[in-house]
Design a protein around this motif. Structure first.
Motif, PDB file in Angstrom:
ATOM      1  N   SER A 122      35.186  38.466  38.442  1.00 40.76           N
ATOM      2  CA  SER A 122      34.884  38.306  39.868  1.00 40.76           C
ATOM      3  C   SER A 122      34.681  39.647  40.562  1.00 40.76           C
ATOM      4  CB  SER A 122      35.994  37.520  40.554  1.00 40.76           C
ATOM      5  OG  SER A 122      37.181  38.269  40.583  1.00 40.76           O
ATOM      6  N   ALA A 123      35.184  40.736  39.991  1.00 43.78           N
ATOM      7  CA  ALA A 123      35.021  42.064  40.594  1.00 43.78           C
ATOM      8  C   ALA A 123      33.716  42.725  40.169  1.00 43.78           C
ATOM      9  CB  ALA A 123      36.199  42.951  40.206  1.00 43.78           C
ATOM     10  N   LYS A 125      44.776  29.218  31.230  1.00 41.53           N
ATOM     11  CA  LYS A 125      45.265  30.507  31.695  1.00 41.53           C
ATOM     12  C   LYS A 125      44.316  31.631  31.262  1.00 41.53           C
ATOM     13  CE  LYS A 125      49.507  33.241  31.586  1.00 41.53           C
ATOM     14  NZ  LYS A 125      50.861  33.327  31.022  1.00 41.53           N
ATOM     15  N   TYR A 131      30.427  42.440  36.854  1.00 48.66           N
ATOM     16  CA  TYR A 131      30.286  42.335  35.407  1.00 48.66           C
ATOM     17  C   TYR A 131      28.942  42.893  34.985  1.00 48.66           C
ATOM     18  CZ  TYR A 131      27.547  38.236  36.680  1.00 48.66           C
ATOM     19  OH  TYR A 131      26.620  37.398  37.236  1.00 48.66           O
ATOM     20  N   ASN A 156      41.151  31.479  33.418  1.00 51.58           N
ATOM     21  CA  ASN A 156      41.420  31.987  34.769  1.00 51.58           C
ATOM     22  C   ASN A 156      41.517  33.511  34.781  1.00 51.58           C
ATOM     23  OD1 ASN A 156      41.358  29.530  36.095  1.00 51.58           O
ATOM     24  ND2 ASN A 156      43.553  29.163  35.773  1.00 51.58           N
ATOM     25  N   ARG A 157      42.160  34.097  33.762  1.00 50.58           N
ATOM     26  CA  ARG A 157      42.250  35.549  33.675  1.00 50.58           C
ATOM     27  C   ARG A 157      40.866  36.169  33.522  1.00 50.58           C
ATOM     28  NH1 ARG A 157      45.557  36.796  29.012  1.00 50.58           N
ATOM     29  NH2 ARG A 157      46.714  34.900  29.285  1.00 50.58           N
ATOM     30  N   LYS A 158      40.024  35.566  32.701  1.00 46.47           N
ATOM     31  CA  LYS A 158      38.676  36.076  32.492  1.00 46.47           C
ATOM     32  C   LYS A 158      37.856  35.947  33.776  1.00 46.47           C
ATOM     33  CE  LYS A 158      35.270  36.256  28.908  1.00 46.47           C
ATOM     34  NZ  LYS A 158      34.897  35.819  27.588  1.00 46.47           N
ATOM     35  N   HIS A 159      38.006  34.842  34.477  1.00 48.60           N
ATOM     36  CA  HIS A 159      37.299  34.633  35.733  1.00 48.60           C
ATOM     37  C   HIS A 159      37.709  35.692  36.761  1.00 48.60           C
ATOM     38  CE1 HIS A 159      36.271  32.989  39.625  1.00 48.60           C
ATOM     39  NE2 HIS A 159      35.449  32.146  39.044  1.00 48.60           N
ATOM     40  N   GLU A 160      39.007  36.004  36.855  1.00 43.36           N
ATOM     41  CA  GLU A 160      39.497  37.030  37.774  1.00 43.36           C
ATOM     42  C   GLU A 160      38.869  38.383  37.449  1.00 43.36           C
ATOM     43  OE1 GLU A 160      41.773  37.380  40.375  1.00 43.36           O
ATOM     44  OE2 GLU A 160      41.682  35.205  40.578  1.00 43.36           O
ATOM     45  N   ALA A 161      38.807  38.706  36.169  1.00 46.77           N
ATOM     46  CA  ALA A 161      38.243  39.997  35.766  1.00 46.77           C
ATOM     47  C   ALA A 161      36.756  40.076  36.083  1.00 46.77           C
ATOM     48  CB  ALA A 161      38.477  40.229  34.281  1.00 46.77           C
TER      49      ALA A 161
END
Length: 114
Positions: free
Chosen positions: A23-24, A13, A26, A16-21
């Motif tokens: 993806s916009a 989890k 970095y 996945n949260r880090k990946h979502e952040a």
């Protein structure tokens, strides 16, 4: 066995949260110790504070111009008529009611219009 599964789900989890952040967008930065640190970029608003101030000043100047052109009595009567209408018209009347800045501007603009 269920305890290990819960730990795994928590790690998954977090990933996945880090990946979502990320993806916009970095930004990566190399620290002095050689470690590469990647952080998500924050979304910046397309509307700057300067443009909001400019819009508010233009709106107040427009109201002052209307007050000077129509006269204070006529302007107030029109705003009162607007206040008796639908919800959107009442909101417009609230925005268009006389305020000290608009009255000051109208008094300065009035002699120029006449």
């Amino acid at each position: 066995m269920g305890e290990h599964r819960d730990q795994f789900q928590a790690r998954l989890k977090h990933i996945n949260r880090k990946h979502e952040a990320l993806s916009a967008g970095y930004s990566a930065r190399l620290r002095p110790d050689g470690l590469l640190v990647v952080k998500p970029q924050r979304l910046q608003s397309r509307i700057s504070g300067r443009s909001l101030i400019f819009f508010a000043a233009a709106f107040l100047l427009f109201k002052g111009f209307l007050m000077a052109a129509l006269g204070f009595g006529s302007y107030d009567a029109r705003v009162q008529t607007l206040a008796g209408g639908s919800g959107i018209e009442r909101a417009g009347a609230f925005l268009m009611q006389a305020d000290p800045v608009s009255v000051f501007l109208a008094r300065k603009i009035g002699p120029v219009l006449r």
